[in-house]
Scaffold this active site. Structure first.
Site, PDB file in Angstrom:
ATOM      1  N   ASN A  37       4.053   3.966   0.989  1.00  0.00           N
ATOM      2  CA  ASN A  37       4.727   4.501   2.163  1.00  0.00           C
ATOM      3  C   ASN A  37       5.779   3.498   2.632  1.00  0.00           C
ATOM      4  O   ASN A  37       5.796   3.065   3.776  1.00  0.00           O
ATOM      5  CB  ASN A  37       3.740   4.822   3.276  1.00  0.00           C
ATOM      6  CG  ASN A  37       4.377   5.648   4.383  1.00  0.00           C
ATOM      7  OD1 ASN A  37       5.234   6.474   4.133  1.00  0.00           O
ATOM      8  ND2 ASN A  37       3.938   5.416   5.605  1.00  0.00           N
ATOM      9  N   GLY A  47       4.999  -9.956   3.945  1.00  0.00           N
ATOM     10  CA  GLY A  47       5.684  -9.888   5.223  1.00  0.00           C
ATOM     11  C   GLY A  47       4.988 -10.690   6.304  1.00  0.00           C
ATOM     12  O   GLY A  47       3.761 -10.765   6.357  1.00  0.00           O
ATOM     13  N   SER A  65       6.608  -0.596  10.440  1.00  0.00           N
ATOM     14  CA  SER A  65       5.246  -0.475   9.926  1.00  0.00           C
ATOM     15  C   SER A  65       5.047   0.925   9.368  1.00  0.00           C
ATOM     16  O   SER A  65       5.609   1.901   9.903  1.00  0.00           O
ATOM     17  CB  SER A  65       4.228  -0.734  11.044  1.00  0.00           C
ATOM     18  OG  SER A  65       2.915  -0.382  10.637  1.00  0.00           O
ATOM     19  N   SER A  66       4.244   1.028   8.332  1.00  0.00           N
ATOM     20  CA  SER A  66       3.933   2.346   7.778  1.00  0.00           C
ATOM     21  C   SER A  66       3.204   3.216   8.783  1.00  0.00           C
ATOM     22  O   SER A  66       3.245   4.451   8.698  1.00  0.00           O
ATOM     23  CB  SER A  66       3.081   2.194   6.514  1.00  0.00           C
ATOM     24  OG  SER A  66       3.798   1.514   5.504  1.00  0.00           O
ATOM     25  N   MET A  83       0.829  -1.202   0.000  1.00  0.00           N
ATOM     26  CA  MET A  83       0.000   0.000   0.000  1.00  0.00           C
ATOM     27  C   MET A  83       0.868   1.257   0.000  1.00  0.00           C
ATOM     28  O   MET A  83       0.387   2.358   0.278  1.00  0.00           O
ATOM     29  CB  MET A  83      -0.951   0.008   1.196  1.00  0.00           C
ATOM     30  CG  MET A  83      -2.046  -1.042   1.091  1.00  0.00           C
ATOM     31  SD  MET A  83      -3.553  -0.622   2.008  1.00  0.00           S
ATOM     32  CE  MET A  83      -2.922  -0.392   3.662  1.00  0.00           C
ATOM     33  N   ASP A 123       2.277  -9.089   9.173  1.00  0.00           N
ATOM     34  CA  ASP A 123       0.828  -9.250   8.994  1.00  0.00           C
ATOM     35  C   ASP A 123       0.537 -10.744   8.896  1.00  0.00           C
ATOM     36  O   ASP A 123       0.170 -11.264   7.839  1.00  0.00           O
ATOM     37  CB  ASP A 123       0.377  -8.503   7.749  1.00  0.00           C
ATOM     38  CG  ASP A 123       0.618  -7.007   7.874  1.00  0.00           C
ATOM     39  OD1 ASP A 123      -0.096  -6.353   8.648  1.00  0.00           O
ATOM     40  OD2 ASP A 123       1.543  -6.503   7.209  1.00  0.00           O
ATOM     41  N   GLU A 132      11.930  -0.277   5.195  1.00  0.00           N
ATOM     42  CA  GLU A 132      12.879  -1.361   4.965  1.00  0.00           C
ATOM     43  C   GLU A 132      12.198  -2.722   4.896  1.00  0.00           C
ATOM     44  O   GLU A 132      12.639  -3.613   4.154  1.00  0.00           O
ATOM     45  CB  GLU A 132      13.946  -1.352   6.065  1.00  0.00           C
ATOM     46  CG  GLU A 132      14.989  -2.459   5.958  1.00  0.00           C
ATOM     47  CD  GLU A 132      15.839  -2.393   4.694  1.00  0.00           C
ATOM     48  OE1 GLU A 132      16.410  -3.434   4.314  1.00  0.00           O
ATOM     49  OE2 GLU A 132      15.935  -1.305   4.077  1.00  0.00           O
ATOM     50  N   GLY A 133      11.122  -2.906   5.653  1.00  0.00           N
ATOM     51  CA  GLY A 133      10.408  -4.181   5.588  1.00  0.00           C
ATOM     52  C   GLY A 133       9.880  -4.464   4.203  1.00  0.00           C
ATOM     53  O   GLY A 133       9.987  -5.592   3.696  1.00  0.00           O
ATOM     54  N   HIS A 134       9.284  -3.461   3.552  1.00  0.00           N
ATOM     55  CA  HIS A 134       8.815  -3.637   2.181  1.00  0.00           C
ATOM     56  C   HIS A 134       9.976  -3.946   1.240  1.00  0.00           C
ATOM     57  O   HIS A 134       9.872  -4.795   0.342  1.00  0.00           O
ATOM     58  CB  HIS A 134       8.119  -2.367   1.684  1.00  0.00           C
ATOM     59  CG  HIS A 134       6.864  -2.016   2.413  1.00  0.00           C
ATOM     60  ND1 HIS A 134       6.782  -0.909   3.220  1.00  0.00           N
ATOM     61  CD2 HIS A 134       5.645  -2.611   2.443  1.00  0.00           C
ATOM     62  CE1 HIS A 134       5.553  -0.826   3.728  1.00  0.00           C
ATOM     63  NE2 HIS A 134       4.848  -1.840   3.273  1.00  0.00           N
TER      64      HIS A 134
END
Length: 281
Positions: free
Chosen positions: A32, A149, A187-188, A30, A152, A35-37
Site C-alpha cells: 500500500n 523510514g 502513512s498507509s 507491507m 516508525d 511517497e514515503g515508501h
C-alpha cells in the site's frame, strides 16, 4: 523490474548480482505504498547498485484486535510505483512461503528493552514480529544496506540494535519522514481517515512542533508533555503517549538537546497515528 514470490528464484538472482560485485539495498514494506515508501527506494538507490523491495503484510506484528484483515493489499499498484521509481526487484511472498511450518512453530526474534516501552507497551509482541520478519528477510536477501523510514522511529531503533547485537554487516539507513502539505506524516493507515478526521490529524504534528519550541525555551519537560497531551485530548485524540527520549536508547530524558526525540502515538477515531520530531529537525 522483476517480481518474485519464490525464495529460490530470488536468491539465484541476488547471487548473480553478487558475483558481478554489485552492492544490494533492501527496502522492506507491507505494501500500500505512498511517497514515503518511494523515498526509501530513492535513498536505497543512492547507496547501492541494485534495489530490492519487499511487500509482505506480516501477521506476526499485528495484535489480535488490530487491522490485519483490513490492512490494504494493493500489489499491482505497488508494482507499478516501484517500477516507475527504479526498483530492480520486488519480492512479494505469501505467508506460507515465509512461514512454511506455520506461525506457531516459527523461531522468534526478540530485541529486549528498547522494544518494551512506547509503542511496545501498547502493542505487546509487535516488535518481536518486526524483528522476526526483518531478520528473516535479511537472511534471505543478505543486503549491504537496508532503508527504513524514520516515522516508525522505535522500529528503526529496534532494527539498528538487532543488527548491532547480531553483528550483521548491514548498513541501516534512516530516511526522513515524508509529510503532507499540512505536516501530517504519510502513512498507509491515513486512508482510514474521513475528510473531517484528516483535517484534525494535522494537529498531531503541530503538537510536536509546539512542544519542541516550548522545550527549547526552557519550560520543564513534565509540564510541556502534560499540556501537550491535554491539547491532543481537547482536539479529539486519545493519546497513548507523548514522550521525550534519547534517540538511541529511547530512555526518557528531560532536556531538548542534540540526540533527543519527541515521540507521540494517539488514536483519532479508529485510526492509530504515530509521529516524531528529532532535535536536529
Amino acid at each position: 523490474m522483476q517480481t518474485f514470490n519464490d525464495i529460490t528464484a530470488l536468491q539465484q538472482t541476488l547471487a548473480a548480482w553478487r558475483r558481478e560485485g554489485l552492492r544490494i539495498a533492501l527496502v522492506p514494506t507491507m505494501g500500500n505504498l505512498h511517497e514515503g515508501h518511494l523515498r526509501l527506494v530513492d535513498a536505497a538507490r543512492q547507496h547501492a547498485d541494485r534495489v530490492v523491495a519487499t511487500v509482505f503484510v506480516n501477521p506476526l506484528q499485528f495484535g489480535p484486535d488490530e487491522d490485519l484483515d483490513r490492512y490494504p493489499r494493493t500489489l499491482p499498484e505497488d508494482q507499478r510505483q516501484l517500477g516507475e521509481r527504479g526498483c530492480d526487484l520486488l519480492f512479494a511472498p505469501s505467508v506460507e512461503t515465509l512461514y512454511p511450518e506455520g506461525q506457531s512453530a516459527l523461531t522468534r526474534v526478540s530485541v529486549p528493552q528498547i522494544s518494551e516501552g512506547l509503542c511496545g507497551a501498547h502493542r505487546p509482541g509487535h516488535f518481536d514480529g518486526v524483528a522476526t520478519v526483518v531478520s528473516l528477510l535479511f537472511n534471505l536477501t543478505r543486503p549491504d544496506v537496508a532503508c527504513f523510514g524514520e516515522k516508525d522511529f522505535q522500529q528503526l531503533a529496534v532494527i539498528r540494535k538487532l543488527v548491532r547485537d547480531q553483528h550483521m554487516s548491514i548498513d541501516i539507513v534512516g530516511v526522513p519522514i515524508a509529510r503532507d502539505h499540512d505536516g501530517l506524516a504519510l502513512s498507509s493507515r491515513n486512508h482510514y481517515l474521513d475528510s473531517e478526521a484528516r483535517t484534525q490529524a494535522s494537529r498531531l504534528y503541530q503538537c510536536l512542533v509546539d512542544s519542541a519550541q516550548r522545550l527549547e525555551q526552557g519550560e520543564p519537560d513534565e509540564q510541556v508533555l502534560a499540556q501537550g497531551t491535554q491539547r491532543l485530548e481537547a482536539a479529539g485524540f486519545r493519546p497513548e503517549y507523548l514522550a521525550l527520549c534519547d534517540a538511541i536508547t529511547l530512555r526518557p530524558i528531560s532536556t531538548w538537546q542534540p540526540g533527543a526525540v519527541l515521540l507521540v502515538a494517539a488514536w483519532l477515531g479508529n485510526t492509530r497515528l504515530i509521529d516524531n520530531l528529532s532535535f536536529r529537525s
